[in-house]
Design a protein around this motif. Structure first.
Motif, short mmCIF file in Angstrom:
data_model
loop_
_atom_site.label_atom_id
_atom_site.label_comp_id
_atom_site.label_asym_id
_atom_site.label_seq_id
_atom_site.Cartn_x
_atom_site.Cartn_y
_atom_site.Cartn_z
N GLY A 1 0.80 -1.21 0.00
CA GLY A 1 0.00 0.00 0.00
C GLY A 1 0.84 1.27 0.00
N GLY A 2 2.02 1.19 0.60
CA GLY A 2 2.88 2.37 0.64
C GLY A 2 3.89 2.46 -0.49
N GLU A 3 4.18 1.34 -1.12
CA GLU A 3 5.23 1.28 -2.14
C GLU A 3 4.87 2.04 -3.40
N TRP A 4 3.68 1.80 -3.92
CA TRP A 4 3.37 2.24 -5.28
C TRP A 4 3.44 3.76 -5.42
N GLY A 5 2.81 4.47 -4.49
CA GLY A 5 2.75 5.93 -4.60
C GLY A 5 4.12 6.57 -4.64
N GLY A 6 5.02 6.13 -3.78
CA GLY A 6 6.35 6.71 -3.74
C GLY A 6 7.14 6.42 -5.00
N ALA A 7 7.04 5.20 -5.50
CA ALA A 7 7.80 4.81 -6.69
C ALA A 7 7.36 5.60 -7.91
N VAL A 8 6.05 5.69 -8.13
CA VAL A 8 5.58 6.37 -9.34
C VAL A 8 5.81 7.87 -9.26
N LEU A 9 5.70 8.45 -8.05
CA LEU A 9 5.92 9.90 -7.95
C LEU A 9 7.39 10.25 -8.16
N LEU A 10 8.29 9.42 -7.69
CA LEU A 10 9.71 9.66 -7.99
C LEU A 10 9.94 9.69 -9.50
N ALA A 11 9.34 8.72 -10.21
CA ALA A 11 9.52 8.64 -11.65
C ALA A 11 8.86 9.81 -12.37
N VAL A 12 7.61 10.11 -12.03
CA VAL A 12 6.85 11.14 -12.74
C VAL A 12 7.36 12.54 -12.41
N GLU A 13 7.64 12.81 -11.14
CA GLU A 13 8.06 14.16 -10.74
C GLU A 13 9.49 14.48 -11.18
N HIS A 14 10.30 13.49 -11.50
CA HIS A 14 11.63 13.72 -12.07
C HIS A 14 11.56 13.93 -13.57
N ALA A 15 10.46 13.51 -14.22
CA ALA A 15 10.37 13.55 -15.69
C ALA A 15 9.97 14.93 -16.18
N ASP A 16 10.35 15.24 -17.43
CA ASP A 16 9.83 16.46 -18.04
C ASP A 16 8.41 16.19 -18.53
N GLU A 17 7.65 17.25 -18.75
CA GLU A 17 6.21 17.09 -18.99
C GLU A 17 5.90 16.34 -20.27
N LYS A 18 6.82 16.32 -21.23
CA LYS A 18 6.54 15.65 -22.50
C LYS A 18 6.82 14.15 -22.47
N SER A 19 7.46 13.68 -21.40
CA SER A 19 7.76 12.24 -21.33
C SER A 19 7.25 11.63 -20.03
N ARG A 20 6.31 12.31 -19.38
CA ARG A 20 5.78 11.84 -18.10
C ARG A 20 5.14 10.46 -18.20
N GLY A 21 4.37 10.25 -19.25
CA GLY A 21 3.69 8.97 -19.41
C GLY A 21 4.68 7.83 -19.55
N LEU A 22 5.70 8.03 -20.39
CA LEU A 22 6.71 7.00 -20.60
C LEU A 22 7.50 6.75 -19.32
N ARG A 23 7.98 7.82 -18.69
CA ARG A 23 8.78 7.67 -17.47
C ARG A 23 7.95 7.05 -16.34
N GLY A 24 6.69 7.43 -16.27
CA GLY A 24 5.82 6.88 -15.23
C GLY A 24 5.52 5.41 -15.43
N SER A 25 5.66 4.94 -16.67
CA SER A 25 5.37 3.52 -16.94
C SER A 25 6.48 2.61 -16.44
N PHE A 26 7.66 3.17 -16.16
CA PHE A 26 8.80 2.33 -15.75
C PHE A 26 8.54 1.60 -14.43
#
Length: 467
Positions: free
Chosen positions: A128-153
């Motif tokens: 329950g705690g893992e997913w939110g932190g992992a995806v936010l690290l990926a998405v919030e580090h990404a630029d806005e044009k590649s958020r979907g791709l980076r968030g999919s990792f």
């Protein structure tokens, strides 16, 4: 620019490795529940009831996911994303390794299933705690044009976890065939978690904190009670976001929850395939799930999260209603085909989820928002999907009832998707908190938002923030 790309690559690698280890642990239990635990821990209940109870223990952990989400969201919005990820990794790994040491019902009686369920609960809190932190690290580090791709990792950690857990179990059926697998072979994959946790910890401790949280912390703008603010101001959004995930999770837990593995290998059932080939088929389907998850993330950067979801629900309907007719042929090849077709829709309703969730919630409560929505969606969708499927087949005598059940859940998820505006590319930093707080729910709040250059945009325009 080069430094930013290097950081994004390092974060992507860390989130993939970390979530893969987490989901390996989580899915290992789910696969073992229908293949091993039903006999070794719940055997005295009889064939059908022992399997249903074993699947129910998979679902019990989901009831504790919100607790993990609440704790992780609260501390993630106050202390940062990175520290929460390290804690959840250690907790999940320790619980998984300890399962490998548990005595069976024959040795310890009722104490054995009690300890098994207790450790599964720890897994649920961690997940329950893992997913939110992992995806936010990926998405919030990404630029806005590649958020979907980076968030999919981090999302492909699910398919890699399924691949690893199924593959290791399949390998052990060859190394320790027959009774040896039930005596000691099944324990080895759980012991392996000890090594994986050390690897994950070493990688995650070197990852930089999310730049969005850095900005919030530097301004000392952390919300004192992020969960309270979320529930007070965004409760309806949480419900809709949860329903969106519900459709994907229910269908996905036909394999990640161990149902297909049990159904296809049940010696008293209509198919009766060997464990090894079925586990290898599930492992192979995890590869296609991985591929389509990444494709969905990239596609959502081009056509928007909402449009990608709509396409995904259409593909998932096709997968749901073709799965069991193919599985019921009794051919391993047809079983694999059915699973691959299903994973196309699963990928296209999962790859874009991190970016969409991050864009729905304001920065100050984002960790809480994405974590709680994901946790509730998993309860509504996958928590008891294997148990429900087992009960439906037992009562109706046909797998068509399972397909109808999954189809209805997917329709509800599609309806929730259609009620949300597309906010692809919306700025995620604390400077845009007011803009982010405007409701993305169609019919609630003003649809007009202001970008950095002062132009007015409509959130339904999937490219409105992608200048």
């Amino acid at each position: 620019m080069a430094a930013q790309k290097h950081t994004q690559t390092r974060v992507a690698f860390a989130t993939i490795v970390g979530t893969s280890i987490e989901w390996y642990d989580y899915f290992l239990y789910a696969a073992a529940s229908g293949l091993i635990f039903n006999e070794l821990f719940f055997g005295p209940l009889g064939s059908t009831l022992s399997t249903m109870v074993a699947f129910a223990t998979v679902g019990i952990s989901f009831l504790f996911r919100p607790l993990g989400a609440f704790l992780a969201g609260h501390f993630g919005d106050k202390l940062g994303r990175r520290v929460v990820l390290i804690i959840t990794l250690i907790a999940m790994g320790a619980a998984t390794a300890l399962i490998g040491f548990l005595p069976t019902f024959e040795t310890a009686g009722v104490l054995a299933p009690i300890l098994l369920i207790a450790l599964r609960i720890v897994q649920g809190i961690s997940a329950g705690g893992e997913w939110g932190g992992a995806v936010l690290l990926a998405v919030e580090h990404a630029d806005e044009k590649s958020r979907g791709l980076r968030g999919s990792f981090p999302q492909i950690g699910v398919s890699i976890g399924l691949l690893l857990s199924s593959g290791v179990l399949a390998l052990m059926t060859s190394i320790a065939p027959g009774d040896a697998f039930l005596e000691w072979g099944w324990r080895v994959p759980f012991f392996l978690s000890i090594v994986l946790v050390f690897v994950g910890y070493w990688i995650r401790r070197g990852v930089e904190e999310s730049p969005v949280f850095h900005e919030i912390a530097e301004r000392k703008e952390q919300v004192t009670n992020p969960l309270g603010k979320l529930i007070k101001s965004h409760w309806l959004l949480v419900i809709l976001a949860s329903l969106v995930f519900m459709g994907n999770n229910a269908a996905g837990y036909m394999t990640t929850g161990g149902y297909i593995q049990n159904y296809a290998t049940d010696p008293t059932g209509p198919i009766g395939l060997e464990r090894g080939p079925v586990l290898w088929a599930v492992a192979a389907s995890a590869v296609s799930w991985l591929v389509f998850t990444i494709i969905a993330g990239a596609v959502s950067d081009r056509i928007g999260r909402r449009n990608t979801y709509i396409l995904g629900w259409i593909l998932l309907f096709a997968g749901i209603f073709s799965l069991f007719p193919l599985v019921n042929t009794g051919s391993v090849g047809m079983l694999l085909l059915g699973l691959v077709v299903l994973t196309i829709g699963l990928g296209f309703t999962y790859g874009q989820q991190p970016a969409m969730y991050a864009e729905l919630f304001p920065s100050s409560v984002r960790f809480s928002g994405v974590s709680v929505s994901y946790a509730i969606g998993s309860i509504l969708g996958g928590a008891f999907a294997p148990t429900i499927a087992k009960g439906l087949v037992s009562s109706t005598g046909t797998t068509a009832s399972v397909a109808v059940y999954l189809g209805v859940v997917a329709v509800l998820a599609l309806a929730a998707t259609l009620l949300l505006r597309d906010r692809t590319g919306i700025p995620l930093g604390p400077d845009h908190e007011d803009e982010q707080s405007v409701s993305p729910i169609i019919g609630i709040g003003s649809p007009q938002l202001t970008s950095d250059d002062g132009d007015r945009h409509h959130p339904a325009d999937t490219r409105s923030y992608m200048n």
